[in-house]
Design a protein around this motif. Sequence first.
Motif, short mmCIF file in Angstrom:
data_model
loop_
_atom_site.label_atom_id
_atom_site.label_comp_id
_atom_site.label_asym_id
_atom_site.label_seq_id
_atom_site.Cartn_x
_atom_site.Cartn_y
_atom_site.Cartn_z
N TYR B 36 44.54 34.26 47.27
CA TYR B 36 43.33 34.27 47.77
C TYR B 36 42.67 33.06 47.76
O TYR B 36 43.21 32.08 46.76
CB TYR B 36 42.42 35.26 46.73
CG TYR B 36 42.47 36.62 46.87
CD1 TYR B 36 43.44 37.36 46.42
CD2 TYR B 36 41.41 37.23 47.65
CE1 TYR B 36 43.39 38.86 46.77
CE2 TYR B 36 41.48 38.61 47.97
CZ TYR B 36 42.53 39.45 47.33
OH TYR B 36 42.63 40.80 47.56
N LYS B 38 38.88 30.80 47.64
CA LYS B 38 37.49 30.90 47.27
C LYS B 38 36.66 29.68 47.24
O LYS B 38 37.31 28.47 46.90
CB LYS B 38 37.55 31.27 45.85
CG LYS B 38 35.98 31.73 45.62
CD LYS B 38 36.10 32.10 43.99
CE LYS B 38 34.36 32.50 43.30
NZ LYS B 38 33.56 31.32 43.65
N ALA B 41 30.17 29.56 45.66
CA ALA B 41 29.13 30.37 45.67
C ALA B 41 29.41 31.79 46.87
O ALA B 41 28.78 32.33 47.32
CB ALA B 41 28.01 29.92 46.47
N GLU B 42 31.03 31.83 47.08
CA GLU B 42 31.37 32.92 47.71
C GLU B 42 32.45 33.62 46.92
O GLU B 42 32.98 33.08 46.14
CB GLU B 42 32.19 32.47 49.03
CG GLU B 42 31.08 31.91 50.12
CD GLU B 42 31.93 31.35 51.34
OE1 GLU B 42 31.19 30.59 52.05
OE2 GLU B 42 33.05 31.77 51.59
N GLY B 43 32.89 35.00 47.53
CA GLY B 43 33.70 35.56 46.93
C GLY B 43 35.03 35.27 47.28
O GLY B 43 35.13 34.84 48.28
N PRO B 44 36.21 35.79 46.51
CA PRO B 44 37.72 35.55 47.29
C PRO B 44 37.81 36.03 48.25
O PRO B 44 37.49 36.94 48.51
CB PRO B 44 38.40 35.82 45.89
CG PRO B 44 37.63 35.95 44.84
CD PRO B 44 36.15 36.41 45.24
N PHE B 46 41.04 36.98 50.95
CA PHE B 46 42.36 37.38 51.07
C PHE B 46 42.96 36.22 52.12
O PHE B 46 42.42 36.10 53.04
CB PHE B 46 42.85 38.66 51.40
CG PHE B 46 44.44 38.98 51.79
CD1 PHE B 46 44.72 38.88 53.25
CD2 PHE B 46 45.21 39.09 50.59
CE1 PHE B 46 45.92 39.11 53.44
CE2 PHE B 46 46.49 39.28 51.09
CZ PHE B 46 46.96 39.35 52.50
N PHE B 89 43.66 31.28 44.10
CA PHE B 89 44.07 32.19 43.05
C PHE B 89 45.45 32.86 43.62
O PHE B 89 45.30 33.46 44.63
CB PHE B 89 43.12 33.08 42.84
CG PHE B 89 41.87 32.57 42.17
CD1 PHE B 89 40.59 32.39 42.89
CD2 PHE B 89 41.69 32.45 41.02
CE1 PHE B 89 39.28 31.90 42.51
CE2 PHE B 89 40.60 31.90 40.34
CZ PHE B 89 39.47 31.67 41.14
N LYS B 100 44.94 47.29 41.10
CA LYS B 100 44.53 46.43 39.87
C LYS B 100 45.24 44.98 40.22
O LYS B 100 46.18 44.86 40.00
CB LYS B 100 44.78 47.25 38.60
CG LYS B 100 44.47 46.22 37.50
CD LYS B 100 45.02 47.04 36.32
CE LYS B 100 44.45 48.03 35.70
NZ LYS B 100 45.01 48.53 34.40
N LEU B 101 44.45 44.13 40.28
CA LEU B 101 44.80 42.72 40.48
C LEU B 101 44.90 41.86 39.30
O LEU B 101 43.74 41.94 38.75
CB LEU B 101 44.35 42.16 41.80
CG LEU B 101 44.14 42.53 43.24
CD1 LEU B 101 43.55 42.07 44.34
CD2 LEU B 101 45.85 42.88 43.45
N PHE B 103 44.85 38.18 38.29
CA PHE B 103 44.72 36.80 38.75
C PHE B 103 45.21 35.66 37.79
O PHE B 103 45.02 35.76 36.68
CB PHE B 103 43.18 36.53 39.06
CG PHE B 103 42.82 37.35 40.10
CD1 PHE B 103 42.36 38.77 40.23
CD2 PHE B 103 42.68 36.59 41.53
CE1 PHE B 103 41.92 39.28 41.28
CE2 PHE B 103 42.30 37.46 42.74
CZ PHE B 103 41.84 38.59 42.70
N GLY B 104 45.48 34.72 38.41
CA GLY B 104 45.85 33.52 37.68
C GLY B 104 44.23 32.63 37.49
O GLY B 104 43.20 33.17 38.07
N LYS B 105 44.36 31.68 36.79
CA LYS B 105 43.09 30.89 36.58
C LYS B 105 42.65 29.95 37.87
O LYS B 105 41.32 29.61 37.65
CB LYS B 105 43.09 29.88 35.53
CG LYS B 105 43.28 30.56 34.34
CD LYS B 105 43.37 29.53 33.09
CE LYS B 105 43.44 30.20 31.65
NZ LYS B 105 43.26 29.25 30.61
#
Lengths: 113, 113
Positions: B36, B38, B41-44, B46, B89, B100-101, B103-105
């Motif tokens: 993903y 990002k 101020a936006e969502g991730p 795909f 990400f 259920k994803l 995620f890494g940092k």
Amino acid sequence: GAGVSQTPSNKVTEKGKYVELRCDPISGHTALYWYRQSLGQGPEFLIYFQGTGAADDSGLPNDRFFAVRPEGSVSTLKIQRTERGDSAVYLCASSLVSGAEQYFGPGTRLTVT
Amino acid sequence: DQQVKQNSPSLSVQEGRISILNCDYTNSMFDYFLWYKKYPAEGPTFLISISSIKDKNEDGRFTVFLNKSAKHLSLHIVPSQPGDSAVYFCAASVEGSNYKLTFGKGTLLTVNP
């Protein structure tokens, strides 16, 4: 078409207060997800709805957190007795069906003072 | 315990060169992997995915490589463009719980003109 929307975009509340965060998924998407992203971390799964029912709430950290999706569309994440550790960006996502590509909203930044 | 690890918090590359973002995972049950992107101020959003039955998936300038024996995947962007500057990400899921994803940092990629 419209993407996933979340309101409010920012919420500041005092420790101990109750907050509600709203998510409007993409029209027609049956699956809805809530994630929490703390500072410096990736999004962390909280709960997943298939239709109106919570199919998996294993990511909710404790019983202060609750989410509903009464009509299978809009969802509300509710946090009781907020704590400073609840401060994070709360992300909502939706997908056409479970397991399909998840579309994320911009998130609600919650700050607990 | 981080099940998905992105050990490089940031990466800086020159426009036109290749960007390589790395991701390691520890849970051998993961069988589907996603990247993903990002913006602030936006969502991730795909970007690209790969199933564990493949070792490579390509989409335009983006290629994901999976090495199951090493529990390692990488995202290659070539040529890199300034608009690619974002946080990337890596995420993973398990068959049967693919909603259920994990995620890494994230890795902050900066592409310099």
